[in-house]
Design a protein around this motif. Structure first.
Motif, PDB file in Angstrom:
ATOM      1  N   GLN A  74       3.900  -4.778  -8.490  1.00  0.00           N
ATOM      2  CA  GLN A  74       4.076  -3.616  -7.622  1.00  0.00           C
ATOM      3  C   GLN A  74       3.132  -4.235  -6.165  1.00  0.00           C
ATOM      4  OE1 GLN A  74       3.713  -1.070  -9.987  1.00  0.00           O
ATOM      5  NE2 GLN A  74       5.685  -1.529 -10.977  1.00  0.00           N
ATOM      6  N   LEU A  75       3.395  -5.237  -6.132  1.00  0.00           N
ATOM      7  CA  LEU A  75       1.952  -5.009  -4.500  1.00  0.00           C
ATOM      8  C   LEU A  75       2.300  -3.992  -3.601  1.00  0.00           C
ATOM      9  CD1 LEU A  75      -0.271  -7.225  -3.461  1.00  0.00           C
ATOM     10  CD2 LEU A  75       2.262  -8.407  -2.595  1.00  0.00           C
ATOM     11  N   ASN A  76       3.975  -4.257  -3.292  1.00  0.00           N
ATOM     12  CA  ASN A  76       4.435  -2.930  -2.223  1.00  0.00           C
ATOM     13  C   ASN A  76       3.470  -1.528  -2.424  1.00  0.00           C
ATOM     14  OD1 ASN A  76       5.557  -4.860  -0.791  1.00  0.00           O
ATOM     15  ND2 ASN A  76       7.557  -4.984  -1.448  1.00  0.00           N
ATOM     16  N   ASP A  77       3.499  -0.781  -3.390  1.00  0.00           N
ATOM     17  CA  ASP A  77       3.697   0.282  -3.995  1.00  0.00           C
ATOM     18  C   ASP A  77       1.245  -0.324  -4.052  1.00  0.00           C
ATOM     19  OD1 ASP A  77       5.239   1.100  -4.384  1.00  0.00           O
ATOM     20  OD2 ASP A  77       5.569   0.224  -6.509  1.00  0.00           O
ATOM     21  N   ILE A  78       1.172  -1.333  -4.469  1.00  0.00           N
ATOM     22  CA  ILE A  78      -0.396  -1.319  -3.935  1.00  0.00           C
ATOM     23  C   ILE A  78      -0.944  -1.192  -2.808  1.00  0.00           C
ATOM     24  CG2 ILE A  78      -1.961  -2.679  -4.956  1.00  0.00           C
ATOM     25  CD1 ILE A  78      -1.172  -3.411  -7.455  1.00  0.00           C
ATOM     26  N   LEU A  79      -0.144  -1.503  -1.961  1.00  0.00           N
ATOM     27  CA  LEU A  79      -0.646  -1.518  -0.434  1.00  0.00           C
ATOM     28  C   LEU A  79      -0.240  -0.376  -0.108  1.00  0.00           C
ATOM     29  CD1 LEU A  79      -0.153  -5.556  -0.068  1.00  0.00           C
ATOM     30  CD2 LEU A  79      -2.539  -4.224  -0.003  1.00  0.00           C
ATOM     31  N   GLN A  80       0.537   0.473   0.021  1.00  0.00           N
ATOM     32  CA  GLN A  80       1.234   1.592   0.005  1.00  0.00           C
ATOM     33  C   GLN A  80       0.351   3.492  -0.575  1.00  0.00           C
ATOM     34  OE1 GLN A  80       5.063   1.827  -0.120  1.00  0.00           O
ATOM     35  NE2 GLN A  80       5.616   0.230   0.775  1.00  0.00           N
ATOM     36  N   GLY A  81      -1.294   2.540  -1.237  1.00  0.00           N
ATOM     37  CA  GLY A  81      -1.880   3.620  -2.110  1.00  0.00           C
ATOM     38  C   GLY A  81      -0.838   4.455  -3.078  1.00  0.00           C
ATOM     39  N   LYS A  82       0.232   3.879  -3.515  1.00  0.00           N
ATOM     40  CA  LYS A  82       0.875   4.665  -4.914  1.00  0.00           C
ATOM     41  C   LYS A  82      -0.317   4.631  -5.641  1.00  0.00           C
ATOM     42  CE  LYS A  82       5.401   4.881  -2.787  1.00  0.00           C
ATOM     43  NZ  LYS A  82       6.441   4.031  -2.650  1.00  0.00           N
TER      44      LYS A  82
END
Length: 132
Positions: A74-82
């Motif tokens: 879930q790299l994209n979620d992590i980098l979006q601050g989710k």
């Protein structure tokens, strides 16, 4: 990599940045980034990894961290601050490191993760502000 290696890397990047006359603010940004990225290796890859710190023509510092963990899910979620409050390692350290640097590249797979982060000394032709 161990907790002691994290401290050694932080102290080394401070010395490296001082040697090429980074501002105190940017030295702190580099120290925090190195701390966050190396601590991730300790916490999420059982310490199996390494860090390379180098200068870029005396105009920047390049941090390369490679680990042998299972990759970042879930790299994209992590980098979006989710956030996912039910899990340890929410990825906030990674997001913070990304925000502190001028360039930030992540390659991740089930075989491990490689992060390249660059901080440029000044904005006069060297700072690129790119992220992949």
């Amino acid at each position: 990599m161990s907790e002691n290696d994290v401290r050694i890397a932080v102290n080394f990047v401070r010395s490296l940045a001082k040697s090429i006359q980074f501002s105190q603010v940017d030295i702190q940004k580099l120290m925090v980034t190195v701390s966050e990225l190396t601590q991730n290796v300790v916490d999420h890859a059982n310490g199996e990894g390494f860090i390379i710190l180098e200068t870029m023509n005396k105009h920047g510092v390049k941090i390369t961290v490679k680990d042998c963990g299972s990759g970042i899910r879930q790299l994209n979620d992590i980098l979006q601050g989710k956030r996912d409050f039910n899990r340890k390692g929410l990825g906030l350290g990674l997001l913070g490191a990304k925000r502190l640097m001028d360039e930030f590249i992540i390659e991740t797979s089930k075989k491990g993760t490689k992060i390249i982060a660059i901080k440029w000394k000044d904005a006069n032709g060297w700072k690129k502000n790119t992220t992949r």
